[in-house]
Write a protein that holds these residues in place. Structure first.
Motif, short mmCIF file in Angstrom:
data_model
loop_
_atom_site.label_atom_id
_atom_site.label_comp_id
_atom_site.label_asym_id
_atom_site.label_seq_id
_atom_site.Cartn_x
_atom_site.Cartn_y
_atom_site.Cartn_z
N THR A 1 -0.17 -9.40 -3.79
CA THR A 1 0.23 -9.86 -2.45
C THR A 1 0.49 -11.36 -2.52
OG1 THR A 1 -2.11 -10.08 -1.92
CG2 THR A 1 -1.02 -8.07 -1.20
N SER B 1 -6.67 -2.11 -18.23
CA SER B 1 -6.83 -1.36 -16.98
C SER B 1 -5.47 -0.78 -16.63
CB SER B 1 -7.31 -2.33 -15.89
OG SER B 1 -7.16 -1.75 -14.62
N ALA C 1 2.72 5.16 -9.16
CA ALA C 1 2.46 3.91 -8.45
C ALA C 1 1.79 4.15 -7.10
CB ALA C 1 3.77 3.15 -8.25
N HIS C 2 1.04 3.15 -6.64
CA HIS C 2 0.44 3.22 -5.31
C HIS C 2 1.52 3.23 -4.24
CE1 HIS C 2 -3.86 1.70 -6.40
NE2 HIS C 2 -3.79 3.00 -6.36
N SER C 3 2.56 2.42 -4.47
CA SER C 3 3.64 2.33 -3.48
C SER C 3 4.88 1.80 -4.16
CB SER C 3 3.24 1.39 -2.35
OG SER C 3 3.01 0.08 -2.88
N ASP D 1 -7.76 -7.75 -12.75
CA ASP D 1 -6.96 -6.75 -13.46
C ASP D 1 -7.03 -5.36 -12.84
OD1 ASP D 1 -5.79 -8.40 -15.32
OD2 ASP D 1 -7.43 -8.23 -16.74
N GLN D 2 -8.06 -5.05 -12.07
CA GLN D 2 -8.15 -3.72 -11.49
C GLN D 2 -7.43 -3.64 -10.15
OE1 GLN D 2 -12.46 -2.56 -11.79
NE2 GLN D 2 -11.56 -0.72 -12.68
N THR D 3 -6.85 -2.49 -9.86
CA THR D 3 -6.19 -2.32 -8.56
C THR D 3 -7.09 -1.54 -7.60
OG1 THR D 3 -5.09 -0.30 -9.28
CG2 THR D 3 -3.89 -2.36 -9.56
N VAL D 4 -8.07 -0.83 -8.14
CA VAL D 4 -9.08 -0.18 -7.31
C VAL D 4 -10.42 -0.81 -7.68
CG1 VAL D 4 -10.26 1.99 -6.78
CG2 VAL D 4 -7.81 2.00 -7.24
N ILE E 1 -4.46 -9.37 -3.58
CA ILE E 1 -4.72 -7.97 -3.90
C ILE E 1 -3.70 -7.50 -4.92
CG2 ILE E 1 -4.55 -5.63 -2.95
CD1 ILE E 1 -5.71 -7.14 -0.33
N ARG E 2 -4.16 -6.75 -5.87
CA ARG E 2 -3.26 -6.23 -6.91
C ARG E 2 -3.02 -4.75 -6.62
NH1 ARG E 2 -3.67 -8.36 -12.97
NH2 ARG E 2 -1.59 -7.73 -13.62
N GLN E 3 -1.79 -4.32 -6.74
CA GLN E 3 -1.45 -2.94 -6.42
C GLN E 3 -0.72 -2.31 -7.59
OE1 GLN E 3 0.01 -3.27 -1.93
NE2 GLN E 3 0.55 -5.08 -3.12
N THR E 4 -0.94 -1.01 -7.79
CA THR E 4 -0.20 -0.30 -8.82
C THR E 4 1.21 -0.07 -8.31
OG1 THR E 4 -2.27 0.83 -9.33
CG2 THR E 4 -0.28 1.69 -10.37
N ARG E 5 2.17 -0.63 -9.03
CA ARG E 5 3.56 -0.56 -8.58
C ARG E 5 4.43 0.06 -9.67
NH1 ARG E 5 5.19 -1.56 -3.55
NH2 ARG E 5 7.08 -2.59 -4.31
N LEU E 6 5.65 0.48 -9.28
CA LEU E 6 6.59 0.96 -10.28
C LEU E 6 6.97 -0.20 -11.20
CD1 LEU E 6 8.94 3.17 -8.10
CD2 LEU E 6 7.11 3.91 -9.61
N ALA E 7 7.25 0.12 -12.46
CA ALA E 7 7.54 -0.91 -13.46
C ALA E 7 8.68 -1.83 -13.00
CB ALA E 7 7.89 -0.26 -14.78
N GLU F 1 3.55 -6.77 -7.29
CA GLU F 1 2.25 -6.30 -7.76
C GLU F 1 1.12 -7.02 -7.02
OE1 GLU F 1 1.45 -7.18 -11.85
OE2 GLU F 1 -0.06 -5.58 -12.01
N ARG G 1 -2.64 -3.43 -17.13
CA ARG G 1 -3.13 -4.80 -17.00
C ARG G 1 -3.99 -5.05 -18.24
NH1 ARG G 1 -2.55 -1.31 -12.65
NH2 ARG G 1 -4.78 -0.94 -12.85
N ARG H 1 -8.23 -1.15 -1.79
CA ARG H 1 -8.83 0.14 -2.17
C ARG H 1 -10.19 -0.13 -2.80
NH1 ARG H 1 -4.65 4.40 -3.02
NH2 ARG H 1 -2.74 3.58 -2.07
N GLN I 1 9.28 -2.72 -10.07
CA GLN I 1 8.98 -3.38 -8.80
C GLN I 1 7.70 -4.20 -8.92
OE1 GLN I 1 9.13 -0.07 -5.98
NE2 GLN I 1 11.17 0.47 -6.74
N MET I 2 7.53 -4.81 -10.09
CA MET I 2 6.28 -5.54 -10.32
C MET I 2 6.22 -6.85 -9.55
SD MET I 2 4.55 -3.52 -12.05
CE MET I 2 3.18 -4.28 -12.91
#
Ligand code: FES
Ligand code: FES
Ligand code: FES
Ligand SMILES: [Fe+3]
Ligand SMILES: [Fe+3]
Ligand SMILES: [Fe+3]
Lengths: 169, 410, 169, 169, 410, 410
Positions: free
Chosen positions: A58, C122, B98-100, A156-159, A44-50, A56, C93, B195, A52-53
């Protein structure tokens, strides 16, 4: 590093054959391209702070969209080929396209290949989805034939905005 | 049996005939009704935000929604959880992207106004040089949820200052639902929240959680893949079917189906807690769109094997790629489209399964009523939609407390 | 004209490596692929009358989206790698895909290569952009290594619907 | 089966050249790539029951989007090049991209090649269409040159959402 | 200091409290307000169309917008500029398909009705054979702007026949803003007008032009690339900050920031005229969408080197690929989203920077009031939004002339 | 001649001035008017569904629309045609997923409710086990068209139970239009129905069918490809132009142009029946979107050569890739955009071609009035739009029968 034209050509053709099997919904034949000890994994890809990639994606053992061994894949294949697979009824028109195919590592009998993919899906009347990302495959030659040992799919998408991810990547 | 509804009055209660299992299809797609839902349901209820284990340390944050709007759940320095609206008070730009993650503060990238973990405005660039120190920081903090409370590590928030305490809202029934998951040990959320968006009404998604009727058909290909025959499936869902049914005040629900035990905390949180250890939240994004979040829970002290087993059971089934849920998305979308049909405008949806089959269970000593009967039944959906009407008809929390339905056999 | 398989393979791999650098946001490394005297140019495309297509693209010296020499590119790279590059925070991305790679001219040490590109982006939660067009590169071999001397990017849209064009093509 | 790198390379370059002619709207030159006895065919795709997919595409002799012989194609070309072809006025920005190019059959002097295509079109200000599908070409070598004998185009959508299909695939 | 607004009345002036720097966020996203804007702002004001140099010869044309609708600015045979609505009077099809070019007439490609460069209907195929010559050509010309006037080569048009002359609308202040650019010599527009869309409200884009507050933060990476330290930037924008501020009647604005001198002619034209020589126009395409056009100006007699320098300075900074503006688009979109927040519905945007810091400048002999004070200030935004309210509250031009705000220190 | 309309009253008849050939542009894009169209036009008229030959055998079905909603036309076991609404009565999901095919029943893939070919609910999984046999099957069949009738193999349906018989609706004129196609022999639909969407109002598409005015211009490139000169084209369409014109009650129309003979059955079916053998149906999908279906007819007994010739003539011309229609789509979209112009809000569309040129034909013995005059004329469009207003102003079928316009020279 890069392979010579013949070696590169063999790998490209291998993937193109594979894509054809998927787009022709010949899932059982597709399954034969994997080794006994294979792994099919989409984290799973998640939007993270730059800063804390590193988190990104799991990690293996955490949540994933796919984390199958051969029997797991076989179940999915059986399902897709079942007469009751409504999602395949009628079959979506899928188109797997691979780009920028590159060998990024060779280790003994195994070669690691990266490619960018565009997976286009058109269903029913006007239902269109695009899946885009990068794939990393470890290939092994088994009595002459290339086989897939480990496939990692990095979307590439997180949602996810598609209705489902029924098919393979 | 009648198959029509009285002409719609202004009351939502009149949009359904729960005794006869009829519900006006319009409530699943109409925009006006949806706008009111945002106020009366999502603007009032205690909404699940995330779990303590996702934000253990000061500065840990997780981004989710209250209704349609983006909120940040963050662990403040005092160890509490804050729920902040992700929009700068200067001109409205986002303060978190960010999501988290973990952060020491939230800085708006437009002009640099900065907020602390409690949402207080702590930094205004040029405060002296440009504002002559006139900005009244206390008045310009981030918007926040009205109340934040948690129960056994599950953090909830409400936008309504007049909402009663979380545990009152949950009631005995609601607490039991969360206990069932919390009792799996010292639980934590496994990294990775899925999500997923669908073009469907959020209520249609919720109803599906206690819908064991669709299993044999919608997921027929799965049972085929699993080589279990239709007969076995029917045996499980149609015959071995008697058991407890829990209907909580304000619309909470639990079936007690072995291997499922699907619980829903009204309005949009579901807990899958027998075979699986999962929470699903369905955020509305319009009358005909939703975004679903999936949280997987596991005991921190579980062995690697146990942990892997929990995760595999979940991955294999849920989310857009789960072998079970792959089949559901399309139905949610089709039903939403069908609910918007003008030609069928006067033909209500059918909720007649198991009418009157649930009876009050005698001698159950729990502090809330327990019913028993067929567990494959629409009694859950009837109860939820009846409670939904209570929420929609109530002027405010007092009104709701006074007039909400009490669980009864139906 | 076309190159033999080995020569073609080298160029394809060169571009694929380049795309990987961009999609991994390794801009400084990417910059090393350009020569000292390079030019990076994206003219503006305009909707014109059929009879006046010679003015469809602006000309060198007229307005352009990009018209950079190496120092200019370096500045852009520096900016993207700055900790304050909010547009890269978190990193979008991106996926660069090259198609139809063709050598269209060889002149001494320099070879001109045309390719079609699809650049997918993205960002944040649900912000998706597609950039499509054609690229023309003049490549020169500098002590064994291929380098980019002149890149011209011809975008297909005349009204940009993306939020920005922060990244490289 | 697959071709060796050189043979594969020749075919890929042939298609890339062809795409360039189309995207440069050089339709008359493009027409020269076809043999006298060629056929250019795009059947209609219909959403059908899974059990009745044999009728997904219309058959030769039934309705088709395109079913042209060389004179038929020539008429279309003539039309596109006519000054009154409003659809080409101004010219749409088209981008033909071919992927997964595979030789799937060789029979005497003729070779059958399959590829996936993405045909992107941007017109006027903000009018964007994507056509995605698979193409199957029978190629024949005519005095040294590859030529197209039969082109079948299998579009993935069953409801065309584009304003028209003026151009070639 | 208060941080709330009186409950919204029907007056737009009441949607803000300029004395205290508060503005109702709703005006940046509400559709009803937007629809009224199309009538009362874009339906009345003199709108910049293009520059003489873009259409020097008879038949030269340039396509742009008035409000949301497409118009063609064309040089007629008499040497004047016409502004024609790009919709055939027969059945409404477009008569021009290009952004710019040269033509001898406009022919509709549906049935061939043809219009001359003045918009007169000159050709009706089959006029004799099919219409028996009954078409009254005089009555069926293309729609046109009510008035077209230019000032120093800048062509403006208005849809309101009652609008006062362009120069009255511009006033002394507005003319000075254009003069600043026109005085660069015998100027012309360099070929290549960039067109860029964003999901943002047009007013948020406009406010950004005199917003020197965001520079150090939003564009921090640029200064980093240019190796200028935060201290230098702050010195420039926060300390060396005193200077003239021009607030013109009807909402025109100029800062006099060295290297910037950003001027805005109400409602949607901006001139960047010190370092750069650029005009930006922001066309509305809905409450939450805009399309921006960029025009670069250079002296026809400039040496090739000078010309290149002007163009390079511009390209390097502006448009979706410009190193400066790359950073702005996202903020515009975020602010627009934030303005639509329902949870923050009652919390106004903050416009408190430099309240009261601008004083009337004594002994300035220009024919319009000039103020002085901090040039990094929201005084510009306050003035623009106050004037916007005048436009929105006025019933017609007379009303606006009588009741519009006069520049005063605030 | 006047070029304006009286200020719009509540009557649709007042939105046009057919005597002077003026029509309010708003009716081609306004959403409120469109919503009423769905009720008063598409909710009442007999709508063409498909042809007998497409569903010869029991279980054969074809999916199309009534207004915006999906319906299935299916051959039942009794040999009749049923028109079923494609939405399950349980919770609204779709019961059919294909454009066409053959089936023995319709099963909803959500919970498996099953309907026979007459739309009767015949299968309810768990009827005994879960519903205790309480479902009143008779009350829960699929929604159906109110009436289905056919004429010479052309199947029509209406949603209005009070609609008069199909042949009354068609009248002598309408029947002649169908006869022209039916008389090509023992006709059948060639496999392959093209479906094409455009961002255009359905009425603009319809008007194009009898619009011979656009041919020479819009399709100029075609004639160029066919090497026929403008002179030849004009000769054909402007000069050799006199002939019969048929205007039927309720809005049916036929030109008698050689090689065309385009007929329209109100509201949305067109028959191209001289050179071509085609039916086009234009389904509305919103005020500014439509979906067009193309049916090609050929005599079952035609020789392979004849058959091929018919098909080739059609393919070469129609659909998004047809050399003729390739050119039309864009015009439909442009006109729709133009109709939505606010700036031209008060300027009606022009329908003045051939005003008064059609005269009643003496001594024609057909059972409906026949006119004669220029066949390239807007008399067709005027008649259609006048009848459309009758439909829109009528409260119900009785009202329409009493008050609809009767064909007369205009
Ligand atoms: S909008 Fe956040 S600091 Fe200005
Ligand atoms: S719409 Fe322009 S000529 Fe008919
Ligand atoms: S929705 Fe069709 S069976 Fe339930
Ligand atoms: Fe399910
Ligand atoms: Fe900026
Ligand atoms: Fe036509």
């Amino acid at each position: 590093m890069y392979l010579n034209a013949e070696a590169q050509n063999e790998i490209e053709q291998f993937f193109y054959e594979e894509a054809a099997l998927l787009d022709e919904h010949r899932y059982s034949d597709w399954l034969k391209l994997f080794t006994e000890d294979c792994r099919y994994w989409m984290p799973i890809r998640q939007t993270r702070l730059a800063t804390q990639m590193e988190d990104e994606f799991t990690k293996p053992g955490e949540i994933a969209f796919f984390d199958d061994d051969l029997p797991g894949l076989a179940k999915r294949v059986h399902k897709l080929e079942s007469p009751y697979a409504w999602g395949e009824s009628p079959r979506p028109r899928t188109r797997h396209m691979y780009h920028n195919i590159r060998a990024i590592a060779v280790e003994g009998a195994e070669i690691t290949v990266s490619c960018n993919f565009v997976f286009y899906r058109s269903q029913l009347e006007d239902d269109v989805d695009w899946f885009v990302g990068r794939r990393e495959d470890i290939l092994r030659r088994v009595d002459g034939q290339l086989k897939i040992v480990w496939r990692s799919i990095f979307l590439d998408q997180t949602v996810i905005e598609a209705k489902n991810m029924n098919q393979f990547f | 049996m009648t198959t029509t509804l009285p002409k719609t009055s202004l009351s939502f209660r009149d949009r359904m005939d729960v005794e006869n299992g009829l519900v006006d299809r319009k409530i699943f797609s109409d925009d006006e009704i949806y706008q009111l839902e945002l106020k009366r349901v999502f603007g009032r209820a205690w909404l699940f935000m995330c779990h303590d284990s996702q934000i253990p340390n000061s500065g840990d944050f997780f981004q989710t929604f209250m209704g349609e709007e983006k909120v940040i759940v963050v662990r403040n320095r005092q160890g509490g959880a804050e729920v902040l609206i992700n929009a700068c008070r200067h001109r409205g730009a986002a303060v978190c992207r960010a999501h988290s993650g973990n952060t020491s503060k939230f800085m708006c990238a437009y002009h640099g106004w900065t907020y602390d973990l409690n949402g207080n405005l702590i930094g205004v660039p040029g405060n002296a040089e440009l504002y002559d120190k006139t900005i009244d920081r206390k008045s310009w903090g981030l918007g926040k949820a009205a109340q934040v409370m948690s129960y056994r590590g599950f953090i909830f928030a409400t936008l309504d200052p007049e909402a009663p305490p979380l545990e009152t809202f949950l009631g005995g029934a609601g607490k039991v639902m969360i206990d069932k998951l919390a009792d799996y040990g010292d639980i934590e959320v496994v990294p990775g929240v899925i999500r997923h968006r669908l073009k469907a009404n959020w209520k249609i998604g919720m109803e599906n959680d206690q819908d064991y009727y669709h299993v044999g058909i919608t997921h027929a290909s799965l049972f085929d893949a699993w080589q279990s025959s239709r007969a076995e499936v029917n045996q499980q869902y149609w015959i071995d079917n008697k058991g407890d049914i829990i209907l909580g005040e304000y619309g909470h629900i639990t079936d007690t189906m072995p291997g499922h035990f699907h619980s829903s905390i009204f309005p949009h949180m579901s807990l899958l807690t027998d075979l699986l250890q999962v929470v699903i939240v369905r955020h509305p994004k319009g009358p005909q769109e939703l975004e679903m979040l999936y949280f997987t829970f596991v005991d921190k002290n579980a062995s690697p094997e146990e942990r892997k087993a929990v995760i595999d059971r979940n991955i294999m089934r849920l989310g857009p790629s789960g072998m079970v849920e792959q089949d559901d998305g399309e139905n949610f979308e089709f039903c939403t489209t069908g609910s918007a049909s003008q030609l069928l405008r006067d033909r209500p949806f059918n909720y007649q399964m198991g009418l009157g089959s649930a009876k009050l269970k005698e001698g159950d000593d729990r502090d809330f009523p327990v019913f028993e009967g067929d567990r494959t039944s629409e009694v859950y959906a009837r109860w939820r939609i009846q409670c939904w009407a209570d929420w929609m008809d109530a002027e405010n929390w007092d009104d709701l407390i006074t007039n909400h339905s009490l669980p009864a056999a139906r």
